[in-house]
Design a protein around this motif. Structure first.
Motif, PDB file in Angstrom:
ATOM      1  N   UNK A 172     -69.175  -7.588 -17.277  1.00  0.00           N
ATOM      2  CA  UNK A 172     -69.339  -8.862 -16.567  1.00  0.00           C
ATOM      3  C   UNK A 172     -69.876  -9.935 -17.502  1.00  0.00           C
ATOM      4  N   UNK A 173     -70.821  -9.577 -18.371  1.00  0.00           N
ATOM      5  CA  UNK A 173     -71.324 -10.556 -19.333  1.00  0.00           C
ATOM      6  C   UNK A 173     -70.247 -10.962 -20.324  1.00  0.00           C
ATOM      7  N   UNK A 174     -69.412 -10.012 -20.740  1.00  0.00           N
ATOM      8  CA  UNK A 174     -68.316 -10.339 -21.650  1.00  0.00           C
ATOM      9  C   UNK A 174     -67.352 -11.335 -21.012  1.00  0.00           C
ATOM     10  N   UNK A 175     -66.970 -11.063 -19.769  1.00  0.00           N
ATOM     11  CA  UNK A 175     -66.017 -11.946 -19.100  1.00  0.00           C
ATOM     12  C   UNK A 175     -66.625 -13.312 -18.801  1.00  0.00           C
ATOM     13  N   UNK A 176     -67.922 -13.323 -18.492  1.00  0.00           N
ATOM     14  CA  UNK A 176     -68.572 -14.603 -18.177  1.00  0.00           C
ATOM     15  C   UNK A 176     -68.822 -15.436 -19.419  1.00  0.00           C
ATOM     16  N   UNK A 177     -68.979 -14.785 -20.575  1.00  0.00           N
ATOM     17  CA  UNK A 177     -69.361 -15.499 -21.790  1.00  0.00           C
ATOM     18  C   UNK A 177     -68.357 -16.583 -22.162  1.00  0.00           C
ATOM     19  N   UNK A 178     -67.083 -16.330 -21.907  1.00  0.00           N
ATOM     20  CA  UNK A 178     -66.062 -17.289 -22.300  1.00  0.00           C
ATOM     21  C   UNK A 178     -66.113 -18.562 -21.452  1.00  0.00           C
ATOM     22  N   UNK A 179     -66.758 -18.466 -20.284  1.00  0.00           N
ATOM     23  CA  UNK A 179     -66.823 -19.636 -19.407  1.00  0.00           C
ATOM     24  C   UNK A 179     -68.149 -20.373 -19.513  1.00  0.00           C
ATOM     25  N   UNK A 180     -69.157 -19.757 -20.139  1.00  0.00           N
ATOM     26  CA  UNK A 180     -70.493 -20.367 -20.165  1.00  0.00           C
ATOM     27  C   UNK A 180     -70.497 -21.647 -20.991  1.00  0.00           C
ATOM     28  N   UNK A 181     -69.902 -21.603 -22.191  1.00  0.00           N
ATOM     29  CA  UNK A 181     -69.943 -22.769 -23.073  1.00  0.00           C
ATOM     30  C   UNK A 181     -69.254 -23.988 -22.455  1.00  0.00           C
ATOM     31  N   UNK A 182     -68.000 -23.882 -21.964  1.00  0.00           N
ATOM     32  CA  UNK A 182     -67.394 -25.082 -21.359  1.00  0.00           C
ATOM     33  C   UNK A 182     -68.141 -25.569 -20.125  1.00  0.00           C
ATOM     34  N   UNK A 183     -68.646 -24.639 -19.313  1.00  0.00           N
ATOM     35  CA  UNK A 183     -69.392 -25.067 -18.127  1.00  0.00           C
ATOM     36  C   UNK A 183     -70.672 -25.796 -18.529  1.00  0.00           C
ATOM     37  N   UNK A 184     -71.361 -25.290 -19.554  1.00  0.00           N
ATOM     38  CA  UNK A 184     -72.608 -25.915 -19.988  1.00  0.00           C
ATOM     39  C   UNK A 184     -72.364 -27.283 -20.607  1.00  0.00           C
ATOM     40  N   UNK A 185     -71.367 -27.378 -21.493  1.00  0.00           N
ATOM     41  CA  UNK A 185     -71.079 -28.656 -22.149  1.00  0.00           C
ATOM     42  C   UNK A 185     -70.672 -29.710 -21.128  1.00  0.00           C
ATOM     43  N   UNK A 186     -69.757 -29.341 -20.235  1.00  0.00           N
ATOM     44  CA  UNK A 186     -69.312 -30.307 -19.221  1.00  0.00           C
ATOM     45  C   UNK A 186     -70.447 -30.646 -18.255  1.00  0.00           C
ATOM     46  N   UNK A 187     -71.287 -29.653 -17.940  1.00  0.00           N
ATOM     47  CA  UNK A 187     -72.412 -29.912 -17.046  1.00  0.00           C
ATOM     48  C   UNK A 187     -73.424 -30.863 -17.648  1.00  0.00           C
TER      49      UNK A 187
END
Length: 848
Positions: free
Chosen positions: A467-482
Motif C-alpha cells: 500500500x505504501x508503494x502504490x501510494x508513494x507515486x501519488x504523494x508527490x503530485x498531491x503534495x505539490x498541487x496542494x
C-alpha cells in the motif's frame, strides 16, 4: 594514486569530476549524546526533584572528571562520553523544569476537588472536533477539544493567581448538526454558530472561560488538569492571535475553501496530506489508513518538507554543483540566498502545519542541512538527524515520550541507513532502480516502525508495504498541487480550486488504496500488544530479513513466497471455501464478527444478499461481505440508529450494487439518522421505512416485518421510549428454516410484540438472533414462545457491557437452544436445506 585522485581520474573528464563523491565512514559521534538526552528526558519528566538534582550532579562530575583526564592528549572516546553525560545533564534539567509545569500553581489541587473557576488561558493548538470511534450504542456528546495554557485563575472565593499551567479544554456543544458526518468540514459551513467560533480559534489567542476542573487521565502526561466548558455561548476572546498565526489560519482556511467542491475523499484528505488538517477525515477512512499503516501521510512529516525544498533547491546531490536545479537556480539566486530562502520556507512550513513532533523533526533536519549548504560543508544526514533529535528533546522534553516522534525518527533513520543498502542489493538482482529505491524505502520504514505500531495497535499489517508503494507515486503530485493551492488561495481562489481539482486525482487514488487494502480479508493479523509484543515482532522481523537475504538469491522461491503471501492477503472465496471451508456451501445466514455490534447477512442468490445492520466498523463489515463474495445487495435494513448498528454503513455500500436502504421510523439518535441519510444520498440509494405487516421476497428469501407498528393516530401503541424499542424485527424464511431477528428490542416492546396482530402466528423458530447482544433485558415469555433450536449472539470480546448476560445464556440453554457467540466463535454461518416440515440445520464458524 591517492583515493581522491582516483575518483577524479575515473570521472572521464580532462579536469576530473567537478564534485567527486567522497564516501567515508558514517559520522556517529552525535548519536550517543542524542540517545542519552532522549533517555534522560523520558525518565525525568515526572521524577522527584531530588532525583533530577542528583542526576545532574553525577553526570556533571563524571563529565568533568573525564575532561580533566583528557587534558593534553586527544582522547576522543573520553570526550565523547563526557559530551553524552553533559547532554544527559542538560536534558534532565529541561525535563525537570517542564515536568514542574504540571504541579505549578493551584490548578492541580483544584482539579482534584472538581472545582469551578474563572480562567484566562492562551490557546496552544488548533481546536479539533472530538470524533470517538463508533463502538457503542450511544454516541458521546459532541465536543470541541483544544490544548491551552492557563495564565490566570480565579477561584470561587475570589482568590486570583497568576500561573503558567498546561491544560486540556473540552467544550461541550449541543449542536445536533455537528455529527451529521465528520467529513462535512468546519462547523462554519454547517451552522452551529457557537461551535463554529470555538473551532475558528487560532493558537496564541487569549480567552476567558468559566470551567469545571477535573483531573487528567493517567495517560495524559502533558496536562495538569482538564477544563470542561459549556459551548452554548461563543468564546470570550480577550487577546487576538499573533500575526503569524492569523496568516497561517487564513492559508489553512483558504485550502479548505478551495477543496469544498471536490469529491468526499479528496475534500477530506487533501488538507491532511498538505497541512495535517484531518478535521474532515471520516472515522472509517481514518481506520483504513491505520489498518494499512498509511497514517504517516496524514501526519505532516519530512516527506512533505523534502518535496517543498526540492522545488526550491532541486535535488540535494546537485545543490553545490554548477548544474544545480530548482526554482532558486532558475531565478539566479546564489547558494547562500537559496539557503536563507529555504530556512524561511521551513519556518513558514512549521507555522502553517503546526509544530507537531514529525513537523519539528523534519524542520530541524531541514535547517541543519540548509546550514551545511550555506556554509559549503557537506555533512552526512545521520549527524543531522542526531542533532535534530538532541535539539528538539532539549527544547521540548515531552517529545521523548511521543510515539509519533519515535516513529518519525525511526522511519528517517531507516531511510538513511537500511534503505540505500537494500536498494543496492535489489539493483544487484536486476530490479529497476526506481522500483528498487521505492521498495527498499517502504520495506525499511516498515521493518523498523512495525514493532512500535504493534505496541500501540496489537496488530500487524500484511499490506503496509504494497500500500505504501502504490501510494508513494501519488504523494508527490498531491503534495505539490496542494501546496500550490494553499499559496494561491488568498490571492486567486479560482486558481486554487483548479489546482485542488487536479490534486483530487492522486488524493482519491491514495484513499482508494487505503480502503481496498484494509478491506482485504487477510490484510493483517492480531499480535500481542505492549512492549513485549513489540520486542517479539522486532525479533520476528529480524528473522524475516535474514531469511529474505537467502531467498533473494532464488528467484523462483521468491516468486512462490510472494504468490503465497498474495493468496493469504486476498483470500479469494473459491480458494478459502476449499481450504478453510468458508463460506460453507448452501449458507443461508451469516452473523458477521464485527465486534460490539450487529451485522447479519441473508443469502438471496449467487453473490447477492440482504444485509441487516452494518455494525460499528466499516472495514469489518466490508471484510465480512468480501469473504462471502457479496457484490449485490437488494436491501440494507437498519433495525435502529444506534452507532453499533449503522456506523459501518459505508463499508456495506462500498463497491457494491445496493438497491434500497430501509430503516425504522424512530429517528433517534438524530445525528446518526442524519448520517445514514447523507451516506445514502451520496451513493444515490433510496431510503424507506419499515413497518409491521410488510412482507417482501428476494430470491429464495422471504421475510415479514413484525415490529415496529406503523404510525397512525388510530393505533394506541405507545411511542417507543428509545431507539432500541423501535428496532425493526423480522421473521425470515429461507432454505426451510425460520429465523427471528429481534434487533435490540427491549422487554416492554418484546411484550408488546407478543400482543400485536403481526406476531399472532409466531411460534417456535429454528434460529433466534438474540436481542441486544444477549443482555439481561429479555422477556421470558418471548424466549419460551420462540423456543429456538439455535440462538446467535453478536457481541465484542471483553466488552464493557458484560454482554452476553449469563442469565440470558442459561435461559436459552434451558429452553433447549444451542448458543453461539461471535466473541468466542467468530463469524457464524447457518446452513439450511429441506422443507419446512423436515428442515436440516447446520452451523459453521470462522474463528476471529
Amino acid at each position: 594514486m591517492p583515493p581522491r585522485a582516483g575518483v577524479h581520474a575515473a570521472s572521464g573528464h580532462r579536469l576530473g569530476a567537478s564534485h567527486p563523491r567522497q564516501e567515508g565512514p558514517v559520522d556517529l559521534r552525535l548519536v550517543p549524546p542524542a540517545f542519552a538526552a532522549w533517555a534522560m528526558a523520558a525518565l525525568m519528566l515526572d521524577a522527584p526533584p531530588r532525583w533530577a538534582i542528583a542526576t545532574v550532579v553525577i553526570c556533571g562530575v563524571a563529565a568533568g572528571a573525564l575532561l580533566w583526564r583528557s587534558r593534553g592528549r586527544a582522547s576522543w572516546r573520553r570526550v565523547s562520553v563526557a559530551g553524552a553525560l553533559l547532554c544527559a545533564a542538560a536534558s534532565t534539567c529541561s525535563a525537570a523544569l517542564h515536568g514542574a509545569d504540571l504541579y505549578r500553581g493551584p490548578l492541580p489541587a483544584l482539579a482534584g476537588q472538581y472545582a469551578e473557576v474563572d480562567a484566562e488561558l492562551s490557546v496552544s493548538s488548533d481546536p479539533r472536533r472530538a470524533r470517538p470511534r463508533a463502538a457503542a450504542a450511544h454516541a458521546v456528546p459532541p465536543a470541541v477539544v483544544l490544548d491551552a495554557e492557563v495564565v490566570r485563575v480565579t477561584e470561587a472565593d475570589g482568590t486570583e493567581t497568576v500561573t503558567r499551567t498546561p491544560v486540556l479544554v473540552i467544550v461541550r456543544t449541543n449542536a445536533r448538526t455537528d455529527a451529521r458526518t465528520s467529513e462535512s468540514g468546519p462547523a462554519t459551513e454547517r451552522g452551529a454558530r457557537p461551535e463554529a467560533e470555538w473551532l475558528a480559534l487560532l493558537p496564541s489567542t487569549r480567552l476567558r472561560v468559566h470551567a469545571r476542573l477535573e483531573p487528567p487521565l493517567p495517560e495524559s502526561d502533558e496536562v495538569a488538569a482538564v477544563l470542561k466548558v459549556s459551548g452554548e455561548r461563543a468564546p470570550h476572546v480577550t487577546g487576538q492571535p499573533s500575526g503569524a498565526q492569523r496568516l497561517a489560519g487564513e492559508l489553512r482556511a483558504g485550502l479548505r475553501e478551495a477543496t469544498d467542491g471536490l469529491p468526499s475523499d479528496a475534500r477530506a484528505l487533501l488538507p491532511g496530506l498538505v497541512i495535517g488538517d484531518t478535521s474532515r477525515v471520516p472515522p472509517e477512512l481514518d481506520q483504513a489508513f491505520r489498518d494499512t499503516d498509511l497514517t504517516h501521510l496524514l501526519a505532516v512529516s519530512g516527506a512533505n518538507l523534502t518535496i517543498v525544498l526540492a522545488l526550491l533547491i532541486g535535488p540535494p546531490g546537485l545543490a553545490q554543483r554548477s548544474e544545480r536545479r530548482g526554482l532558486a537556480a532558475k531565478a539566479g539566486l546564489p547558494l547562500r540566498t537559496t539557503a536563507l530562502c529555504g530556512g524561511a520556507l521551513t519556518l513558514g512550513f512549521v507555522i502553517v502545519c503546526r509544530p507537531d513532533p514529525s513537523v519539528l523533526r523534519a524542520a530541524a533536519c531541514g535547517l541543519i542541512a540548509l546550514l551545511a549548504l550555506a556554509t559549503g560543508r557537506r555533512r552526512s544526514l545521520i549527524p543531522a538527524l542526531a542533532a535534530a533529535v538532541l535539539l528538539l528533546v532539549l527544547y521540548d522534553p515531552w517529545l521523548s515520550r511521543s510515539y509519533g516522534f519515535l516513529l518519525s525518527v525511526l522511519a528517517t533513520g531507516a531511510l538513511l541507513t537500511l534503505a540505500p543498502r537494500w536498494s543496492a542489493a535489489l539493483r544487484g538482482r536486476r530490479v529497476p532502480p526506481r522500483l528498487a529505491d521505492a521498495l527498499a524505502a517502504a520495506a525499511a520504514a516498515q521493518a523498523v516502525c512495525a514493532p512500535v505500531v504493534a505496541v500501540l495497535a496489537a496488530r500487524v499489517s500484511l499490506v503496509a508495504v504494497p500500500c505504501n508503494l502504490l501510494a508513494e507515486f501519488a504523494v508527490a503530485p498531491a503534495t505539490v498541487l496542494g501546496f500550490a493551492a494553499l499559496a494561491s488561495a488568498p490571492v486567486a481562489m479560482p486558481l486554487a480550486k483548479a489546482l485542488s481539482w487536479c490534486a483530487s486525482w492522486p488524493t482519491g487514488w491514495i484513499a482508494e488504496i487505503a480502503r481496498s487494502g484494509a478491506a482485504l480479508p487477510g490484510s493483517g493479523f492480531d499480535w500481542p500488544g505492549g512492549w513485549l509484543g513489540g520486542l517479539l515482532l522486532a525479533l520476528a522481523t529480524a528473522g524475516v530479513v535474514l531469511l529474505g537475504r537467502r531467498l533473494v538469491r532464488r528467484p523462483w522461491l521468491c516468486a512462490a513466497c510472494a504468490l503465497l503471501l498474495l493468496l493469504v492477503i486476498v483470500q479469494p472465496p473459491p480458494l478459502t471455501r476449499v481450504i478453510a471451508g468458508w463460506p460453507p456451501a448452501g449458507w443461508r445466514m451469516v452473523m458477521c464478527d464485527v465486534g460490539q455490534g450487529d451485522a447479519t447477512v441473508l443469502a438471496t442468490g449467487d453473490g447477492a444478499a440482504v444485509v441487516v445492520d452494518a455494525g460499528p466498523d466499516p472495514v469489518a463489515v466490508d471484510r465480512c461481505l468480501r469473504s462471502l463474495g457479496i457484490t449485490r445487495i437488494p436491501l440494507v435494513l437498519l433495525t435502529h440508529f444506534h452507532a453499533d448498528h449503522v456506523a459501518g454503513l459505508p463499508g456495506v455500500l462500498r463497491g457494491r450494487e445496493v438497491g434500497e436502504i430501509q430503516t425504522t421510523g424512530f429517528e433517534e439518535p438524530r445525528e446518526q439518522a442524519a448520517f445514514v441519510r447523507e451516506r445514502a444520498a451520496a451513493e444515490g440509494v433510496p431510503v424507506t421505512r419499515a413497518a409491521a405487516g410488510e412482507r417482501r421476497r428476494a430470491g429464495a428469501l422471504d421475510w415479514r416485518v413484525l415490529w415496529p407498528p406503523p404510525e397512525s393516530p388510530e393505533l394506541t401503541t405507545p411511542r417507543p421510549e428509545g431507539p432500541n424499542d423501535a428496532s425493526v424485527t423480522l421473521l425470515v424464511r429461507t432454505g426451510g428454516l425460520e429465523l427471528l431477528l429481534l434487533g435490540d428490542l427491549e422487554p416492554p416492546s418484546q411484550r408488546a410484540l407478543l400482543r400485536s396482530p403481526a406476531a399472532a402466528s409466531l411460534g417456535s423458530v429454528d434460529v433466534l438472533k438474540v436481542a441486544h447482544h444477549g443482555s439481561a433485558h429479555q422477556d421470558p415469555e418471548l424466549l419460551r414462545r420462540a423456543a429456538p433450536r439455535l440462538a446467535l449472539i453478536s457481541c465484542g470480546a471483553d466488552n464493557s457491557y458484560g454482554h452476553p448476560s449469563p442469565r440470558t445464556v442459561d435461559a436459552l440453554r434451558g429452553g433447549g437452544a444451542e448458543v453461539l457467540r461471535t466473541d468466542t466463535r467468530g463469524a457464524i454461518a447457518v446452513v439450511g436445506a429441506g422443507s419446512r416440515t423436515a428442515p436440516r440445520l447446520e452451523v459453521a464458524t470462522r474463528p476471529p
